[in-house]
Design an enzyme around this catalytic site. Structure first.
Site, PDB file in Angstrom:
ATOM      1  CB  ALA A 176      44.511  44.049  39.634  1.00 55.98           C
ATOM      2  CG  LEU A 177      41.430  40.503  35.349  1.00 55.91           C
ATOM      3  CD1 LEU A 177      41.240  39.792  34.012  1.00 55.91           C
ATOM      4  CD2 LEU A 177      40.137  41.210  35.758  1.00 55.91           C
ATOM      5  CG  HIS A 178      40.637  38.723  42.151  1.00 56.88           C
ATOM      6  ND1 HIS A 178      39.335  38.313  42.300  1.00 56.88           N
ATOM      7  CD2 HIS A 178      40.627  40.065  42.379  1.00 56.88           C
ATOM      8  CE1 HIS A 178      38.583  39.334  42.629  1.00 56.88           C
ATOM      9  NE2 HIS A 178      39.333  40.419  42.674  1.00 56.88           N
ATOM     10  N   GLY A 211      37.797  35.862  41.651  1.00 59.11           N
ATOM     11  CA  GLY A 211      36.454  36.461  41.744  1.00 59.11           C
ATOM     12  C   GLY A 211      35.980  36.890  40.356  1.00 59.11           C
ATOM     13  CG  HIS A 212      37.963  40.147  38.447  1.00 58.25           C
ATOM     14  ND1 HIS A 212      39.152  40.333  39.099  1.00 58.25           N
ATOM     15  CD2 HIS A 212      37.245  41.281  38.640  1.00 58.25           C
ATOM     16  CE1 HIS A 212      39.166  41.536  39.661  1.00 58.25           C
ATOM     17  NE2 HIS A 212      38.017  42.128  39.407  1.00 58.25           N
ATOM     18  CD  GLN A 243      34.572  52.717  39.879  1.00 50.26           C
ATOM     19  OE1 GLN A 243      34.101  52.619  38.748  1.00 50.26           O
ATOM     20  NE2 GLN A 243      34.611  51.680  40.715  1.00 50.26           N
ATOM     21  CD  GLN A 282      30.131  47.754  41.502  1.00 52.68           C
ATOM     22  OE1 GLN A 282      30.850  48.725  41.583  1.00 52.68           O
ATOM     23  NE2 GLN A 282      30.583  46.561  41.154  1.00 52.68           N
ATOM     24  CD  GLU A 342      25.544  36.885  45.803  1.00 54.14           C
ATOM     25  OE1 GLU A 342      26.072  36.317  46.784  1.00 54.14           O
ATOM     26  OE2 GLU A 342      24.598  36.393  45.155  1.00 54.14           O
ATOM     27  CB  SER A 379      39.638  42.556  47.094  1.00 55.47           C
ATOM     28  OG  SER A 379      39.834  43.915  46.751  1.00 55.47           O
TER      29      SER A 379
HETATM   30  P1  AMP Z   1      36.400  45.261  40.236  1.00 57.11           P
HETATM   31  O1  AMP Z   1      37.454  44.899  39.261  1.00 57.11           O
HETATM   32  O2  AMP Z   1      36.846  45.234  41.652  1.00 57.11           O
HETATM   33  O3  AMP Z   1      35.655  46.510  39.849  1.00 57.11           O
HETATM   34  O4  AMP Z   1      35.322  44.090  40.158  1.00 57.11           O
HETATM   35  C1  AMP Z   1      34.718  43.718  38.943  1.00 57.11           C
HETATM   36  C2  AMP Z   1      33.595  42.756  39.244  1.00 57.11           C
HETATM   37  O5  AMP Z   1      34.118  41.611  39.921  1.00 57.11           O
HETATM   38  C3  AMP Z   1      32.528  43.359  40.157  1.00 57.11           C
HETATM   39  O6  AMP Z   1      31.248  42.927  39.734  1.00 57.11           O
HETATM   40  C4  AMP Z   1      32.891  42.778  41.508  1.00 57.11           C
HETATM   41  O7  AMP Z   1      31.784  42.686  42.400  1.00 57.11           O
HETATM   42  C5  AMP Z   1      33.364  41.393  41.110  1.00 57.11           C
HETATM   43  N1  AMP Z   1      34.223  40.829  42.161  1.00 57.11           N
HETATM   44  C6  AMP Z   1      35.285  41.418  42.758  1.00 57.11           C
HETATM   45  N2  AMP Z   1      35.773  40.609  43.728  1.00 57.11           N
HETATM   46  C7  AMP Z   1      35.002  39.498  43.736  1.00 57.11           C
HETATM   47  C8  AMP Z   1      34.989  38.297  44.512  1.00 57.11           C
HETATM   48  N3  AMP Z   1      35.878  38.086  45.481  1.00 57.11           N
HETATM   49  N4  AMP Z   1      34.050  37.369  44.250  1.00 57.11           N
HETATM   50  C9  AMP Z   1      33.131  37.568  43.265  1.00 57.11           C
HETATM   51  N5  AMP Z   1      33.084  38.686  42.509  1.00 57.11           N
HETATM   52  C10 AMP Z   1      34.005  39.631  42.727  1.00 57.11           C
END
Ligand code: AMP
Length: 282
Positions: A32-34, A36-37, A61, A154, A149, A186
Site C-alpha cells: 500500500a505504497l505512498h 513515504g516509501h 508483527q 522500529q 523515522e 501511512s
Molecule cells: P510499512 O510499509 O508501514 O511497514 O513501512 C515501510 C517503511 O517505510 C518503514 O521503514 C517505515 O518507517 C517507512 N515509512 C512509512 N511511512 C513513512 C513516512 N510517512 N515517511 C517516511 N518513511 C515512512
C-alpha cells in the site's frame, strides 16, 4: 523491474548481482505504497547500484487480527508506483514462502528498546518485526537498508538488531514524509473516514506545539498540555504520549539541554491506530 515471489529465484539474482560487484540497497515494506516509501526508495537508488523492495504484510508483527485483516493491499498499484521510481527487484513472497514451518518468531536482545512504547502496547510486535527483517536481511544481504523515522522506535530497534547480530549492513534513516496538513503518510490513513482524516492533523499540530514549548516548559507540563488538547476530541483515544531520550527511549521528566529528545504519540482515531513522533530539540 523484476517481480520475484520465491526465495530460490531471489538468491540466484542476488548472487549474480554480487558477483558483478553491484551494491544493493534494500527497502522493506508492507505495501500500500505512498510517498513515504517512495522517498526511501529514491534515497536507496541514489546510494546503491540496485534497489530491492519487499512487500510482505508480516502476520507475526500484528498483535490484533482485525488490524491484520484490515491492512490495505493493492499490489497492482504498488507495481505501478515502483515502476515510476528506480526499483530493480520487487520481492513479494507468500506467507508460506516466508514461514514454511509455522508463523513463529525469534526473540532478540535489543537493550530493552523493545520493552517501551509500542513494545509495551503491542506485545510481541517487535519480535515479529525483527524476525521478518532478519529473514529478509539473510536472503538479500543488502549493503544498505532503509527505514523511515516515522517508525522511530522500529528504526532504533533495527539499528540495534544489526549490532546484536553483527550484520554488515548500514541502516539508513529517511525523514517522515507528511501530508499538507502535517499528518504523517501511512498506509493506514486510507482507513480514516473523511471527518477522522481531517481531525488527524491534530497529531502533528500537537507535536509542533510541543516542540515550540520545549525550552520553557518541563516535559511533564508539555505532556499534560498535549493530553488535554487531544482529550478535548471525543473521537480520539490516547494510547500513549511520552517524551523520551532519542537514543534509549527512556522517559524524560526534566529539561535535558544536552540530550536529543523525541515526543512519541500513539492514538486511536475511529478504530485506526496512528503513531507519530518529532524531535523536540535539533
Ligand atoms: P510499512 O510499509 O508501514 O511497514 O513501512 C515501510 C517503511 O517505510 C518503514 O521503514 C517505515 O518507517 C517507512 N515509512 C512509512 N511511512 C513513512 C513516512 N510517512 N515517511 C517516511 N518513511 C515512512
Amino acid at each position: 523491474m523484476k517481480l520475484v515471489k520465491n526465495i530460490e529465484s531471489l538468491s540466484k539474482i542476488i548472487d549474480t548481482l554480487k558477483s558483478k560487484g553491484k551494491s544493493i540497497g534494500f527497502v522493506p515494506t508492507m505495501g500500500a505504497l505512498h510517498e513515504g516509501h517512495l522517498s526511501l526508495i529514491k534515497m536507496a537508488s541514489y546510494q546503491c547500484d540496485v534497489v530491492v523492495v519487499s512487500i510482505f504484510v508480516n502476520p507475526t508483527q500484528f498483535n490484533n487480527s482485525n488490524d491484520l485483516s484490515a491492512y490495505p493491499h493493492d499490489l497492482e498499484n504498488d507495481i505501478r508506483l515502483l515502476e515510476s521510481v528506480d526499483c530493480s527487484i520487487l520481492f513479494a513472497p507468500s506467507r508460506k514462502e516466508v514461514y514454511p514451518s509455522g508463523e513463529n518468531t525469534r526473540r532478540y536482545k535489543l537493550n530493552d528498546l523493545d520493552k517501551r512504547l509500542e513494545g509495551k502496547k503491542r506485545p510481541g510486535h517487535f519480535d515479529g518485526v525483527c524476525t521478518i527483517v532478519h529473514k529478509l536481511f539473510n536472503w538479500i544481504s543488502p549493503h544498505k537498508a532503509y527505514f523511515g523515522e516515522k517508525d522511530f522506535q522500529q528504526l532504533l530497534i533495527i539499528k540495534q538488531l544489526v549490532k546484536t547480530l553483527s550484520l554488515p549492513i548500514d541502516i539508513i534513516s529517511g525523514p517522515t514524509i507528511r501530508e499538507e496538513d502535517g499528518l504523517a503518510k501511512s498506509s493506514r490513513n486510507s482507513r480514516l473516514n473523511p471527518s477522522d482524516r481531517e481531525l488527524s492533523a491534530i497529531i502533528y499540530n500537537c507535536l509542533s506545539k510541543a516542540k515550540s514549548m520545549y525550552k520553557d516548559n518541563s516535559p511533564l507540563e508539555i505532556i499534560s498540555y498535549t493530553r488535554e488538547a487531544l482529550s478535548k476530541e471525543n473521537r480520539i483515544i490516547i494510547d500513549y504520549i511520552e517524551i523520551v531520550n532519542s537514543n534509549t527511549l527512556e522517559s524524560i521528566t526534566s529539561y535535558q539541554p544536552k540530550i536529543r529528545v523525541q515526543m512519541m504519540i500513539a492514538v486511536f482515531i475511529g478504530n485506526v491506530r496512528l503513531i507519530d513522533n518529532l524531535a523536540l530539540n535539533d
